[in-house]
Write a protein that holds these residues in place. Sequence first.
Motif, PDB file in Angstrom:
ATOM      1  N   ARG A  30       0.846  -1.205   0.000  1.00 45.73           N
ATOM      2  CA  ARG A  30       0.000   0.000   0.000  1.00 45.73           C
ATOM      3  C   ARG A  30       0.882   1.256   0.000  1.00 45.73           C
ATOM      4  N   ASP A  32       0.770   5.593  -0.588  1.00 46.59           N
ATOM      5  CA  ASP A  32      -0.024   6.817  -0.795  1.00 46.59           C
ATOM      6  C   ASP A  32       0.881   7.872  -1.416  1.00 46.59           C
ATOM      7  N   VAL A  33       0.335   8.571  -2.391  1.00 48.60           N
ATOM      8  CA  VAL A  33       1.107   9.642  -3.015  1.00 48.60           C
ATOM      9  C   VAL A  33       0.810  10.928  -2.247  1.00 48.60           C
ATOM     10  N   ILE A  34       1.867  11.540  -1.715  1.00 48.66           N
ATOM     11  CA  ILE A  34       1.684  12.782  -0.951  1.00 48.66           C
ATOM     12  C   ILE A  34       1.888  13.985  -1.871  1.00 48.66           C
ATOM     13  N   LEU A  36       2.882  14.931  -5.996  1.00 50.72           N
ATOM     14  CA  LEU A  36       3.093  14.414  -7.351  1.00 50.72           C
ATOM     15  C   LEU A  36       3.758  15.495  -8.205  1.00 50.72           C
ATOM     16  N   ILE A  59       4.319   8.165 -12.955  1.00 53.02           N
ATOM     17  CA  ILE A  59       3.782   6.912 -12.412  1.00 53.02           C
ATOM     18  C   ILE A  59       3.339   6.042 -13.592  1.00 53.02           C
ATOM     19  N   TYR A  62      -0.194   2.221 -10.992  1.00 49.34           N
ATOM     20  CA  TYR A  62      -0.533   2.509  -9.593  1.00 49.34           C
ATOM     21  C   TYR A  62      -1.787   1.722  -9.249  1.00 49.34           C
ATOM     22  N   PRO A  64      -3.727  -0.748  -5.780  1.00 45.52           N
ATOM     23  CA  PRO A  64      -3.653  -0.939  -4.317  1.00 45.52           C
ATOM     24  C   PRO A  64      -2.500  -1.858  -3.889  1.00 45.52           C
TER      25      PRO A  64
ATOM     26  N   GLU B  23      -3.454  14.718  -4.928  1.00 43.72           N
ATOM     27  CA  GLU B  23      -2.783  13.489  -4.470  1.00 43.72           C
ATOM     28  C   GLU B  23      -3.735  12.656  -3.599  1.00 43.72           C
ATOM     29  N   LEU B  26      -6.163  11.005  -5.792  1.00 50.42           N
ATOM     30  CA  LEU B  26      -5.546   9.851  -6.476  1.00 50.42           C
ATOM     31  C   LEU B  26      -5.524   8.637  -5.540  1.00 50.42           C
ATOM     32  N   GLY B  27      -5.080   8.873  -4.303  1.00 46.71           N
ATOM     33  CA  GLY B  27      -5.016   7.777  -3.332  1.00 46.71           C
ATOM     34  C   GLY B  27      -6.392   7.209  -3.041  1.00 46.71           C
ATOM     35  N   ILE B  30      -7.552   4.989  -5.982  1.00 44.56           N
ATOM     36  CA  ILE B  30      -6.849   3.697  -6.028  1.00 44.56           C
ATOM     37  C   ILE B  30      -7.404   2.778  -4.938  1.00 44.56           C
ATOM     38  N   LYS B  31      -7.648   3.361  -3.780  1.00 44.85           N
ATOM     39  CA  LYS B  31      -8.166   2.585  -2.643  1.00 44.85           C
ATOM     40  C   LYS B  31      -9.541   2.014  -2.975  1.00 44.85           C
ATOM     41  N   PRO B  39      -1.072   9.138 -14.251  1.00 50.44           N
ATOM     42  CA  PRO B  39      -1.361  10.342 -13.468  1.00 50.44           C
ATOM     43  C   PRO B  39      -0.161  11.305 -13.470  1.00 50.44           C
ATOM     44  N   ARG B  40      -0.408  12.591 -13.643  1.00 47.36           N
ATOM     45  CA  ARG B  40       0.667  13.589 -13.633  1.00 47.36           C
ATOM     46  C   ARG B  40       0.074  14.932 -13.211  1.00 47.36           C
TER      47      ARG B  40
END
Lengths: 79, 401
Positions: A30, A32-34, A36, A59, A62, A64, B23, B26-27, B30-31, B39-40
């Motif tokens: 897992r 997480d992107v903080i 980008l 990326i 990406y 889970p 961000e 995005l998270g 995905i979750k 992604p950019r």
Amino acid sequence: MVKSLDVPTEIQSGFYIELYSEKEIVLTGRVDVIELGESVLKLRYFEHRIEICGEKLFIAAYTPDGIRICGKIIKIEFS
Amino acid sequence: MFDNFLRYVTGTVDFCAEGADSEGFLGFCIKNGIEIMNPRKTGYVFFGTVFARDYKKLRKPAKKFGLKFKIIKKNGIYFSARKNKNKIGFAAGMVFVVFIVFLLNQFIWEIDVSGNSEVNTEDILASAEKYGLFPGTFSGKHKTDTMEWFILNENEGLASVEINIQGSKANIIVNEALEKPEMVPDDDIPVNIIASRYGVIERMEVFDGQKIAKTGDAVMKGDLLVSAVFEDRHKKLTLKHARAKVIARTDYILDVEFPLEQKLTEKGKLRKNIYDFEILGINFSFGNKEKYKDCIIQTEEKQLMFFWIKLPFKLITTRFYSVKEKGITYNFEQAKDGAYALLSEKEKTEMKDMEIISRKVTEKVKNNKYILKAEYICLMDIAEEQPIESDTPWENTDDMS
């Protein structure tokens, strides 16, 4: 039990990073992107914070289950 | 590549989202099982691609993270079809063309024969036509096994025939049979062997008959070399068909003339182009070819293709050129080279069975011609069969009769 089965420690902790020369990095688990960005990517990975610096970072995948980052990697910093 | 194809089939949406916490968005996606590809981020604008089916699912998280959404581009077969729904005629035309090509591909339009050198291609094609294989026939109806057997039986020189039908082309692959040596009994009449020209005998191989001459003998034309009258050890005389090979040293002369002034014909101006169209095996000609029959004719065929598929349409262009006569005057050197080339050619044809020991060539120019006279000393077979007329009853004693 983990010791008796001789399981690698990285699997035991679930913390597993693969680095393919300076062009690709794969983090399994897992993530997480903080932050980008093309030159800096900040990630939260388990209890760590990882900062990847480089050029033209992106990326590539990406999910889970992990993240694959490509580009020119210059620095990886743990905190 | 497969990924790209899959994306094209399922459809994707390129989007951009403006806001501070992209961000987190995005998270969250995905979750929750929403895959965001590529992604950019540029400044406060986040870019990404999602599958078309997931795009609606993005609304909630976008609201939650305070993002302003915008679609950049919709990709995929579904969106392309919707976009071009007004161009129904074009689509119908495409479908029609594909259908026509598919339909035409169900018929044989080209027959290729390979593997033959002695047996005529026309004969093989005629046999195939007789049993139903010709341009314009439905490719599915042919029973190739039966047809192969018929073609094989109809053409004597063939050892095997294989027919492969691939789309609109039929390949007839043949193997030719080796010709059986003809066993001609040569003991039908009593025959002497005489000398066909003068010479000194170098060696003799007598297969049948009574040897008269021997190695080292000088013989003149017409001399008896091997006699048909054979006397056995009981002094009994029998007549034979004498057979022998008599190699003698003799001379031979070849004359060659090369004119110093020659007229050559060459292709002149283009007089006429006549076009023929061959459609479904039927020829349509647009012009009278008889009028130009004295011209130099050149034909060019162009087969119409649809990508790699040969269509049953051919454009045949026949070009008629006027005949131009050109006078050439050779100098002695050129004429000499030409004469020697002719001599060499003549040697290859006339003296192919002879062994040349020596050659003496004399050259002269006479009547505006470069003349070569080559005198050879060579080894050649001088045996010549001469039937004998005899009242003696002819008794064939050979086994082969």
